[in-house]
Every structure is written in structure tokens, then in C-alpha cells.
Design an enzyme around this catalytic site. Structure first.
Site, PDB file in Angstrom:
ATOM      1  N   ASN A   1       0.870  -1.180   0.000  1.00 48.22           N
ATOM      2  CA  ASN A   1       0.000   0.000   0.000  1.00 48.22           C
ATOM      3  C   ASN A   1       0.909   1.232   0.000  1.00 48.22           C
ATOM      4  OD1 ASN A   1      -1.804   2.034   0.443  1.00 48.22           O
ATOM      5  ND2 ASN A   1      -2.470   1.318   2.478  1.00 48.22           N
ATOM      6  N   TRP A   2       1.002   1.861  -1.164  1.00 49.00           N
ATOM      7  CA  TRP A   2       1.930   2.987  -1.303  1.00 49.00           C
ATOM      8  C   TRP A   2       1.382   4.270  -0.678  1.00 49.00           C
ATOM      9  CZ3 TRP A   2       3.925   2.515  -7.097  1.00 49.00           C
ATOM     10  CH2 TRP A   2       4.587   1.285  -7.236  1.00 49.00           C
ATOM     11  N   LYS A   3       0.121   4.251  -0.296  1.00 48.03           N
ATOM     12  CA  LYS A   3      -0.519   5.438   0.320  1.00 48.03           C
ATOM     13  C   LYS A   3      -0.281   6.666  -0.562  1.00 48.03           C
ATOM     14  CE  LYS A   3      -0.195   3.085   4.736  1.00 48.03           C
ATOM     15  NZ  LYS A   3      -0.038   3.131   6.181  1.00 48.03           N
TER      16      LYS A   3
ATOM     17  N   HIS B   1      -9.511   0.996   5.076  1.00 50.25           N
ATOM     18  CA  HIS B   1      -8.229   1.235   5.760  1.00 50.25           C
ATOM     19  C   HIS B   1      -8.455   2.200   6.924  1.00 50.25           C
ATOM     20  CE1 HIS B   1      -4.105   2.358   6.582  1.00 50.25           C
ATOM     21  NE2 HIS B   1      -3.733   1.297   5.897  1.00 50.25           N
TER      22      HIS B   1
ATOM     23  N   GLU C   1      -6.738   4.555   8.026  1.00 46.06           N
ATOM     24  CA  GLU C   1      -6.450   5.971   7.739  1.00 46.06           C
ATOM     25  C   GLU C   1      -7.662   6.637   7.094  1.00 46.06           C
ATOM     26  OE1 GLU C   1      -2.742   5.448   5.640  1.00 46.06           O
ATOM     27  OE2 GLU C   1      -1.779   4.845   7.510  1.00 46.06           O
TER      28      GLU C   1
ATOM     29  N   GLU D   1      -5.099  -4.996  10.568  1.00 43.25           N
ATOM     30  CA  GLU D   1      -4.087  -3.959  10.760  1.00 43.25           C
ATOM     31  C   GLU D   1      -4.348  -3.227  12.078  1.00 43.25           C
ATOM     32  OE1 GLU D   1      -2.286  -2.800   6.697  1.00 43.25           O
ATOM     33  OE2 GLU D   1      -3.971  -1.469   7.080  1.00 43.25           O
TER      34      GLU D   1
ATOM     35  N   GLY E   1       2.701   2.261  10.830  1.00 41.96           N
ATOM     36  CA  GLY E   1       3.630   3.369  10.672  1.00 41.96           C
ATOM     37  C   GLY E   1       4.327   3.770  11.967  1.00 41.96           C
TER      38      GLY E   1
ATOM     39  N   SER F   1       3.679  -2.148  10.364  1.00 41.04           N
ATOM     40  CA  SER F   1       5.131  -2.208  10.567  1.00 41.04           C
ATOM     41  C   SER F   1       5.716  -3.584  10.236  1.00 41.04           C
ATOM     42  CB  SER F   1       5.504  -1.774  11.991  1.00 41.04           C
ATOM     43  OG  SER F   1       5.098  -0.433  12.209  1.00 41.04           O
TER      44      SER F   1
ATOM     45  N   GLY G   1       2.935  -1.167   4.306  1.00 46.24           N
ATOM     46  CA  GLY G   1       2.959   0.271   4.021  1.00 46.24           C
ATOM     47  C   GLY G   1       4.378   0.731   3.725  1.00 46.24           C
ATOM     48  N   GLY G   2       5.027   1.312   4.723  1.00 46.50           N
ATOM     49  CA  GLY G   2       6.343   1.929   4.548  1.00 46.50           C
ATOM     50  C   GLY G   2       7.349   1.070   3.800  1.00 46.50           C
TER      51      GLY G   2
HETATM   52  P1  13P Z   1       3.130   0.322   7.731  1.00 45.96           P
HETATM   53  O1  13P Z   1       3.653  -0.956   7.121  1.00 45.96           O
HETATM   54  O2  13P Z   1       3.843   1.539   7.250  1.00 45.96           O
HETATM   55  O3  13P Z   1       3.009   0.217   9.212  1.00 45.96           O
HETATM   56  O4  13P Z   1       1.627   0.483   7.170  1.00 45.96           O
HETATM   57  C1  13P Z   1       0.751  -0.584   7.222  1.00 45.96           C
HETATM   58  C2  13P Z   1      -0.442  -0.223   6.449  1.00 45.96           C
HETATM   59  O5  13P Z   1      -1.175   0.681   6.807  1.00 45.96           O
HETATM   60  C3  13P Z   1      -0.707  -0.959   5.200  1.00 45.96           C
HETATM   61  O6  13P Z   1      -1.975  -0.690   4.707  1.00 45.96           O
END
Ligand code: 13P
Length: 263
Positions: free
Chosen positions: A19-21, A104, A106, A176, A182, A222, A243-244
Site C-alpha cells: 500500500n503505497w498510500k 483502511h 487511515e 491492521e 507506521g 510495521s 505500508g512503509g
Molecule cells: P506500515 O507498514 O507503514 O506500518 O503500514 C501498514 C499499512 O497501513 C498498510 O496498509
């Protein structure tokens, strides 16, 4: 928690989804996709998905090679019509995207996405023929008050209330925990397994043992090369939503290889 459903049969492929956000400009996105693709030649047993920002979906879908799949990060809660700025599930599908992330945290927390909106998006995505990565997960306060199982169950109950047994085949669950996203703070493999087993058990009651066993349940929060092995080794963890670490091809590919190394 009651009796647990059997863990899924090993014929199911694990999934690693990035997930590149809201990251990367268009040329960088193409470059990252190409770097990821270059590392997938030996990957046979893992489905790999990238979820770039929406403006890049069509170009990436057109330029992708091999089995890499493209996902949107969310879709509109409405169908076609006068909804300025919204991208419907059908539009996303028409770009060549095959997946969409729904619910998600977020989006729920920062953009006020209600359970009702999540439900509507999920249903529209399935109607449009997209596969869905449905996210659930508790906040730190929920976990500290011991309410995390009830919380996750109510998110799933709400989102899936109108999803038929047949449509459910297109759904992958991503657990998640918000406190792990994050933050660098990962759920321990025991915590992940405990929640994944709980989710599978609930799915088993809702959709039956066979569908529950066949549903991929991904961990997100993470997840990185140093912990992916241990997380993916858990019987009810079928890969990750990253994510990251998905913003760097080397790290992402190391996580893909960790999923691939599971039997
Ligand atoms: P991180 O891997 O950056 O913690 O993010 C997880 C995430 O929100 C994937 O959708």
C-alpha cells in the site's frame, strides 16, 4: 473464543500487497513497479499486489508484466453520477486494476469513513468485479481495554452483512492494528496469530468452515524484512499488507520472499 476453525489448506497462495498510500510521483511509481517486477521471476506461490495512488493506476496496469496485480487504495461509496472528485469502483476496474483496499484505518480515522460507507464501498467494489482487501483493526485504547476482539468482530459483521457466500470468495481480510501502523511497533507474532485465528473462527460461523479456511487473512502494521518471516510462519497469517516497507523495492521483495518461503 470458542473452538477454532482449521487453518487454511496450504494450496492457498499467500499474498503480499504494498500500500503505497500518498507517496511517489508518476515516474517514481513506474520505476518502483519495474524494480519490484524485476525481482518476481522466481516467485511462484505468492500473489503480489501493489496499490499505487489512483492517478497512476491506468499507466501502471498498462506497463505491468507477469502476475503482478494492481490495486486501488479505496473507491467511492457511490456509483456513477454527479459526485465531483469521486472514483467509482467501475472506473477503477476499467483502468486495469483488479483489487481495491476497503476500510483502511487511515480512511476511517482521517476521512471520516463510517462503517456504513465501508459497507457500501465493499458492495460496489464486489459488484464491479474487483477483489477486495478489507481492512479491520483496533486502536491502542481498544486493545488496552481488552475490547479488541469485539471491535474487530463488529467491523467485520458490519462490512460483510450483505455479502453472499459466493461474493465472499473475492474478499481478503487485512488485520491492521492501528497502533502498529507506521509506528515501527509490530504486533507480536502471537498477537497476530491470536487475532487471525479469532477472525477465521468468526468467518467460519458466518460463511462456513470451507470458505473460512480458504480466506486469506493478511497482517499489516510495521511489517518489514526483519519480522516478516516470523509473522508469516503463523498458521493463520497468509501474508501481509505492507505500508512503509513497500516503498523500497529491496525491502518489499524481501518480504515477498519471506511469504514465498512458507510451505
Ligand atoms: P506500515 O507498514 O507503514 O506500518 O503500514 C501498514 C499499512 O497501513 C498498510 O496498509
Amino acid at each position: 473464543m470458542g473452538e477454532l476453525a482449521p487453518a487454511k489448506p496450504k494450496v492457498m497462495k499467500n499474498i503480499v500487497a504494498g500500500n503505497w498510500k500518498s507517496n511517489k510521483l508518476m515516474p517514481e511509481a513506474l520505476e518502483l513497479m519495474n524494480e519490484v517486477q524485476a525481482g518476481l521471476d522466481s516467485i511462484q506461490n505468492t500473489e503480489v499486489i501493489i496499490a499505487p495512488p489512483s492517478p497512476y493506476l491506468a499507466a501502471l496496469a498498462e506497463n505491468k508484466k507477469g502476475a503482478l496485480a494492481i490495486s486501488a487504495q479505496q473507491c467511492s461509496a457511490t456509483g456513477m453520477g454527479a459526485h465531483t472528485g469521486e472514483h467509482t469502483a467501475e472506473m477503477l476496474k476499467s483502468t486495469g486494476a483488479e483489487w481495491v483496499i476497503i476500510g483502511h484505518s487511515e480512511r476511517r480515522e482521517r476521512f471520516g469513513e463510517s462503517n456504513e460507507a465501508v459497507r457500501s464501498k465493499l458492495e460496489l467494489a464486489l459488484e464491479a468485479g474487483l477483489h477486495v482487501l478489507l481492512c479491520c483493526g483496533e486502536s491502542l485504547s481498544n486493545r488496552e481495554s481488552g475490547n479488541h476482539f469485539d471491535w474487530v468482530q463488529s467491523q467485520l459483521e458490519d462490512a460483510l452483512q450483505n455479502v453472499s457466500d459466493q461474493a465472499f470468495d473475492q474478499v481478503v481480510i487485512a488485520y491492521e492494528p492501528i497502533w502498529a501502523i507506521g509506528t515501527g511497533k509490530t504486533a507480536s507474532s502471537d498477537q497476530a496469530q491470536e487475532m487471525h485465528a479469532f477472525i477465521r473462527n468468526w468467518l467460519s460461523k458466518r460463511y462456513g468452515d470451507v470458505s473460512a479456511a480458504a480466506c486469506r487473512i493478511l497482517y499489516g502494521g510495521s511489517c518489514k524484512p526483519s519480522n516478516a518471516d516470523e509473522l508469516f510462519a503463523q498458521p493463520d497469517v497468509n501474508g501481509g499488507l505492507i505500508g512503509g516497507a513497500s516503498l523500497n523495492a529491496e525491502d518489499f521483495l524481501a518480504i515477498v520472499r519471506a511469504a514465498e518461503a512458507q510451505d
